[in-house]
Design an enzyme around this catalytic site. Structure first.
Site, PDB file in Angstrom:
ATOM      1  CB  SER A 180      -8.942  -6.538  -3.580  1.00  0.00           C
ATOM      2  OG  SER A 180      -8.525  -7.126  -2.366  1.00  0.00           O
ATOM      3  CD  GLU A 214      -8.351   3.908  -5.065  1.00  0.00           C
ATOM      4  OE1 GLU A 214      -9.433   3.304  -5.316  1.00  0.00           O
ATOM      5  OE2 GLU A 214      -7.345   3.817  -5.770  1.00  0.00           O
ATOM      6  CD  GLU A 266     -12.037  -3.177  -9.741  1.00  0.00           C
ATOM      7  OE1 GLU A 266     -11.595  -2.071 -10.095  1.00  0.00           O
ATOM      8  OE2 GLU A 266     -11.887  -3.624  -8.581  1.00  0.00           O
ATOM      9  CE  LYS A 326       2.695  -5.949   1.082  1.00  0.00           C
ATOM     10  NZ  LYS A 326       2.955  -6.515  -0.285  1.00  0.00           N
ATOM     11  N   PRO A 327       5.499  -2.380  -1.381  1.00  0.00           N
ATOM     12  CG  PRO A 327       7.348  -2.885  -2.728  1.00  0.00           C
ATOM     13  CD  PRO A 327       6.964  -2.504  -1.320  1.00  0.00           C
ATOM     14  CB  CYS A 339      -9.973   1.628  -9.103  1.00  0.00           C
ATOM     15  SG  CYS A 339      -9.050   0.354  -8.234  1.00  0.00           S
ATOM     16  CB  ALA A 346       1.901   0.721  -3.201  1.00  0.00           C
ATOM     17  N   PRO A 347      -0.439  -0.944  -4.607  1.00  0.00           N
ATOM     18  CG  PRO A 347      -1.943   0.029  -6.139  1.00  0.00           C
ATOM     19  CD  PRO A 347      -1.023   0.373  -4.980  1.00  0.00           C
ATOM     20  CD1 TRP A 348      -1.079  -6.731  -7.862  1.00  0.00           C
ATOM     21  CD2 TRP A 348      -1.643  -5.944  -9.870  1.00  0.00           C
ATOM     22  NE1 TRP A 348      -2.286  -7.304  -8.215  1.00  0.00           N
ATOM     23  CE2 TRP A 348      -2.650  -6.840  -9.441  1.00  0.00           C
ATOM     24  CE3 TRP A 348      -1.788  -5.335 -11.121  1.00  0.00           C
ATOM     25  CZ2 TRP A 348      -3.782  -7.143 -10.207  1.00  0.00           C
ATOM     26  CZ3 TRP A 348      -2.909  -5.614 -11.891  1.00  0.00           C
ATOM     27  CH2 TRP A 348      -3.892  -6.506 -11.429  1.00  0.00           C
TER      28      TRP A 348
END
Length: 479
Positions: A230, A251, A381, A178-179, A285, A152-154
């Site tokens: 990313s 994603e 981005e 995993k965070p 995003c 997972a992302p931040w």
């Protein structure tokens, strides 16, 4: 007097554990820039233990009925709702997000999404059983894929964790999640809440850095790897997963075009685009960060958007007047500032363009005009509170500019002309097209992109089906 740091732990096989070798990382509150906790820096031994726990739990969880899985997820949703204040506080401390907006805009959709997947567990679809060959009956089975490695992302640590584990568990899989190394706190709290609901090993949390995630994806146990992150990270995951033909769900980045035609309601467009561009400090995003405006209204629109930016406030999590908090970490602050520092001479900063304060990682709401299609800030981005504005002459050029990037996640069109809106929605090469709005999401509809924005869907029945495999069973009627 020194304040003792909070100690976060992995959650493996129903137990909270430190990293096997005792290594830790510091967790920083980005609103203050101060360390407030430590988290395990997990290595191969920790990943092995989590995968073993998930694999051991899989047969039992796979064989539960959809009704049992639904009941468990509904209990999780209720428990999250009951402890909403704790979850919001953990998320805010870990990300610097405004407390009020996190409570109103993130927690309720998150709980709703869990409840959606609880219902989806009982609504798997397939072809009708029947005799497609004389004397033979064919049946379609939809089965869980197995152990799922999820990263997972931040930017939305709490909600993205839900997007990962809820469909996977609803379908009968087990999970190792995993965070991000910068935002593990709310995910560890989720594990504490989930502990009383799910059998041991069904849901596991491993904290760590990029190397930890790499070890998870390359591990031989998972049947599927899912990442939100990313483009570079996604490419690495796809390459690693290909070595043992794992399923992959990606994603990745976005560069959403916001196409505003001359007949648009300018005040409404400006107001909505500013919110959709600056919410969560633009760390989204799908954020409305790349605005394309018809030349006849360009100057009027830019002036109004610059004023909206000036009226937008960033600040501390407990300030009820702020729309967004800090950027996630000093590297991200440097990245956003770097885009502005490298602007070409023909660009003009209409608002913002600077850091706010010296404490924490805050950046001002920014508007940049005068840009060309091949400029760095148009093609790449930024992932910050920066909205760019370009001018176009007609529908054809608007489409050329909108589609002329490597990302293809989300987009929006602003016009009162129904035919034009339908043409644009058909020809925009993005996984989502909003018309006269930007950024709303619902659990029933899919979220996911094309091109370098990745593949696979989050949310919806489509996202749920991504966590299943299809088996054909044929039986002879003569036996």
């Amino acid at each position: 007097m020194t304040t003792e740091l909070r100690r976060l732990r992995n959650y493996i096989g129903g137990e909270f554990k430190d990293a096997a070798d005792g290594r830790t990382t510091e967790v920083v509150n980005p609103a203050t820039g101060e360390v407030y906790a430590t988290a395990p820096l997990s290595g191969q031994a920790d990943v092995d233990a989590a995968m073993a726990a998930a694999a051991a739990a899989f047969p039992g969880w796979r064989d539960t009925t959809p009704a049992e899985r639904q009941k468990a997820l509904l209990k999780i949703a209720d428990a999250f709702e009951a402890r909403a204040d704790e979850l919001v506080a953990a998320e805010s401390e870990n990300t610097g997000k405004p407390l009020g907006l996190t409570a109103s805009e993130e927690l309720p959709p998150m709980v709703d999404q869990i409840r959606f997947f609880a219902g989806a567990a009982r609504l798997l679809e397939g072809r009708s059983a029947g005799e497609y060959m004389d004397g033979m009956t064919s049946i379609i089975r939809r089965e869980p894929v197995g152990v799922c490695a999820q990263v997972a992302p931040w930017n939305y640590p709490m909600m993205m964790a839900v997007w990962k584990f809820a469909p996977a568990i609803a379908a009968g899989n087990t999970v190792v999640l995993k965070p991000s190394d910068t935002t593990p706190a709310s995910t560890v709290l989720m594990a504490e809440i989930i502990d009383s609901v799910l059998p041991k090993g069904v849901f596991n949390v491993v904290c760590g850095d990029r190397e930890t995630g790499k070890a998870m994806v390359e591990h031989s146990t998972p049947a599927m790897a899912s990442i939100t992150g990313s483009v570079r990270a996604g490419m690495q995951v796809a390459e690693s997963a290909s070595k043992d033909v794992k399923r992959v769900h990606l994603e990745l980045g976005g560069k959403a075009p916001v196409v505003v035609f001359e007949d648009a309601d300018i005040p409404k467009a400006v107001e909505d685009i500013a919110v959709a561009g600056y919410f969560n400090a633009g760390q989204d995003c799908t954020a409305a960060t790349r605005v394309l405006v018809h030349e006849s209204i360009h100057d009027e629109f830019v002036a109004a958007l610059a004023k909206a930016a000036a009226d937008t406030k960033t600040g501390a999590p407990d300030d009820e007047d702020v729309l967004y908090g800090p950027l996630n970490n000093p590297n991200q602050l440097g990245q956003v500032a770097g885009f502005i520092e490298r602007l070409p001479a023909h660009a003009k900063v209409e608002a913002g363009g600077h850091r706010v304060g010296e404490k924490g990682y805050f950046y001002a709401p920014t508007v940049v005009s005068g840009l060309k299609q091949d400029d760095e800030i148009i093609q790449n981005e930024v992932f910050g509170p920066v909205i760019t504005v370009q001018s176009f002459t007609d529908e054809s050029q608007a489409l050329e500019y909108a589609n002329g990037v490597e990302f293809a996640l989300a987009s929006s069109v602003w016009t009162k002309d129904h035919g034009r809106a339908m043409r644009m929605s058909k020809n925009l090469d993005f996984g989502c097209v909003w018309i006269n709005t930007h950024i709303p999401l619902v659990a029933e509809m899919p979220h996911g992109g094309f091109k370098k924005s990745g593949y696979g869907k989050d949310l919806s029945a489509y996202g749920f089906e991504d966590y299943t495999r299809i088996k054909h069973v044929m039986t002879s009627l003569d036996s």
